[in-house]
Design an enzyme around this catalytic site. Structure first.
Site, PDB file in Angstrom:
ATOM      1  N   GLU A 165       0.836  -1.203   0.000  1.00 38.13           N
ATOM      2  CA  GLU A 165       0.000   0.000   0.000  1.00 38.13           C
ATOM      3  C   GLU A 165       0.866   1.246   0.000  1.00 38.13           C
ATOM      4  O   GLU A 165       0.549   2.241  -0.658  1.00 38.13           O
ATOM      5  CB  GLU A 165      -0.926  -0.021   1.221  1.00 38.13           C
ATOM      6  CG  GLU A 165      -1.982   1.096   1.251  1.00 38.13           C
ATOM      7  CD  GLU A 165      -1.539   2.376   1.946  1.00 38.13           C
ATOM      8  OE1 GLU A 165      -2.310   3.335   1.960  1.00 38.13           O
ATOM      9  OE2 GLU A 165      -0.403   2.414   2.497  1.00 38.13           O
ATOM     10  N   GLU A 166       1.972   1.186   0.755  1.00 37.88           N
ATOM     11  CA  GLU A 166       2.820   2.365   0.898  1.00 37.88           C
ATOM     12  C   GLU A 166       3.533   2.737  -0.403  1.00 37.88           C
ATOM     13  O   GLU A 166       4.082   3.826  -0.525  1.00 37.88           O
ATOM     14  CB  GLU A 166       3.845   2.145   2.013  1.00 37.88           C
ATOM     15  CG  GLU A 166       3.241   1.896   3.396  1.00 37.88           C
ATOM     16  CD  GLU A 166       2.571   3.124   3.986  1.00 37.88           C
ATOM     17  OE1 GLU A 166       2.502   4.168   3.300  1.00 37.88           O
ATOM     18  OE2 GLU A 166       2.109   3.043   5.142  1.00 37.88           O
TER      19      GLU A 166
END
Length: 505
Positions: A165-166
């Site tokens: 996600e990052e």
């Protein structure tokens, strides 16, 4: 969570819950199985394990690092032991393998999936205990309580822990992009939890109805309302946060899947007004350790984590449809045979078309929005004009109100629960003047058990289950009265009721 800001410089788009419109209520759930109190100690125990994993793997749990895979292995082992069917989906990003962990709870309607997700990776700078160990641990404990209670919801439950996600929502986008369209269409709602234990917390819900200018797909308003309902029950104000595409709901709303979730704030500064609402320190970040090495187990506000964990469980239990355990059935009507329903019982209906009848409905839709559905079970239902016609608007409710009423039902004494399936479908020419309503009429008064208003948005019809305690009518003869209205001026409105049952416990 990726770096994010609130639209229009933050506070300008945040609305206090007291001023929030109460449209698109999901209907009564008073007799639903009570959502559990999620153990804060258990959630924190998961966070401690994630911290240990980071400590043993270079201080982080980032994509492509061994701490990320160890985190996936930890969560998967818990779910496997609890009886979930787990799948690890792999993908490649920045030259490294990433992992999505998908866990399905057996049972529920496979064509109606409620999905709950959180990202499991951290940034390389730190262990990521608030971002997003907090969301990952909270949904893990919720999933484990589902198993402990052997929950048997109406919808099929699916949980997900996303990778990378990052790096830009890589894992969740990979999942939705590679899911066949037929499977995507089965996901009726997605709940996203990213940072739910910030040390200087705010209480934010994703803006499902667009009241702050950035709403989700049709159905998202109902998800938002359920989440707000929980916080209203504990007297905690909630403000909107925008669907700005910076967390894992992005891949779902892009495909029109209703979404929602909770958030306690990241690098933005808490305003003085927000400090008055929630306490904490104005003029400092909601999470001063955002994307930093100090995002450890010391970087968690226990009260926020506890409240949000319970709100997650409430949302899952409510939106999945978890009726109370059935007791003795004292009345049941699947509408397959005529049990004495009377249309326009008071002689006051004004609708010209789309009048309620017991019939075999023909499914209709308009530009992807379902308006009229086939029966929830069997072939017949109570429906506003069963025939589909040559266009979606041929036999919808037009011109006013339509009603239908049951024959008398003699109720015994005791604790009584009414349940039924229902839907309301409409296009964005509807308004809050339009409605579907179900009432119980007794000799001493009337109780409304469902009052679903329309709204100026496309609402795709889907069968839902409503339950209500009707013990106040015990020992009486009652009728069930169903009515609907196109009262807002030329709206395209359809409604249906099926599988009516009263049980005694």
């Amino acid at each position: 969570m990726r770096s994010r800001i609130f639209a229009a410089a933050g506070a300008a788009v945040l609305l206090a819950c007291t001023a929030h419109p109460a449209t698109a209520a999901p209907g009564p759930r008073a007799a639903a199985a009570a959502a559990p109190d999620i153990s804060l100690a258990n959630v924190k125990a998961h966070l401690a394990q994630l911290q240990t994993i980071a400590n043993n793997n270079g201080g982080n749990r980032a994509h492509g690092r061994p701490g990320n895979k160890a985190s996936v292995d930890y969560v998967k082992a818990k779910l496997d032991a609890a009886g979930y069917v787990t799948t690890v989906q792999t993908f490649t990003s920045s030259g490294a393998t990433g992992y999505n962990l998908i866990a399905d709870w057996p049972g529920g309607d496979p064509d109606r999936v409620l999905m709950t997700g959180a990202h499991l990776d951290s940034v390389t700078a730190g262990p990521g205990i608030n971002d997003n160990g907090s969301g990952s641990a909270a949904i893990l404990e919720t999933a484990l309580v589902v198993a402990q209670q052997n929950l048997k919801p109406d919808k099929h439950l699916r949980f997900a822990w996303w990778g990378a996600e990052e790096l830009g929502l890589v894992g969740s986008n990979y999942y939705t992009n590679n899911l066949p369209s037929a499977e995507r269409s089965k996901i009726k709602g997605y709940l996203n939890y990213d940072m739910v234990g910030s040390p200087n917390p705010g209480y934010f819900a994703y803006d499902g109805d667009g009241s702050s200018g950035s709403g989700g797909p049709a159905g998202s308003a109902e998800i938002e309302k359920v989440q707000r309902d929980y916080f209203a029950s504990i007297n905690v104000p909630v403000q909107d946060t925008a669907f700005d595409g910076r967390s894992d709901y992005g891949g779902f709303i892009r495909y029109g899947i209703p979404a929602g979730g909770l958030f306690t704030g990241a690098e933005e500064y808490k305003t003085s007004a927000q400090a008055q609402l929630w306490g904490g320190q104005a003029g400092t970040a909601f999470d001063r350790c955002y994307h930093s090495s100090c995002d450890t187990t010391a970087n968690i506000n226990d009260t926020a984590l506890d409240r949000n964990s319970d709100a997650i469980a409430y949302s899952v239990w409510t939106l999945a449809g978890t009726p109370a355990p059935p007791g003795e059935t004292v009345y049941a009507d699947d509408l397959e045979t005529d049990k004495g329903w009377t249309a326009n019982p008071a002689g006051t209906d004004t609708a010209a078309t789309g009048k309620f009848e017991r019939g075999v409905p023909q499914a209709t839709s308009y530009s992807g929005t379902n308006l009229q559905l086939a029966a929830a079970g069997g072939t017949r239902t109570l429906v506003t004009g069963a025939s589909g016609g040559t266009s979606a608007g041929d036999n919808d409710i037009d011109g006013g109100t339509t009603s239908i009423q049951s024959a008398p039902i003699t109720l015994p004494t005791g604790t009584l629960t009414l349940s039924f399936s229902w839907y309301l479908g409409h296009l964005n020419n509807a308004s809050s003047d339009d409605y579907l309503r179900v009432r119980v009429v007794g000799p001493n008064g009337t109780t409304t058990v469902l009052n679903q208003p329309g709204a100026a948005t496309n609402r795709s019809a889907s069968w839902q289950t409503a339950t209500a305690n009707v013990s106040s009518f015990a020992g009486q003869s009652v009728r069930i009265l169903v009515d609907a209205a196109d009262a807002g001026g030329g709206s395209l409105i359809e409604a249906g009721i099926d599988n009516i049952k009263i049980t005694k416990s």
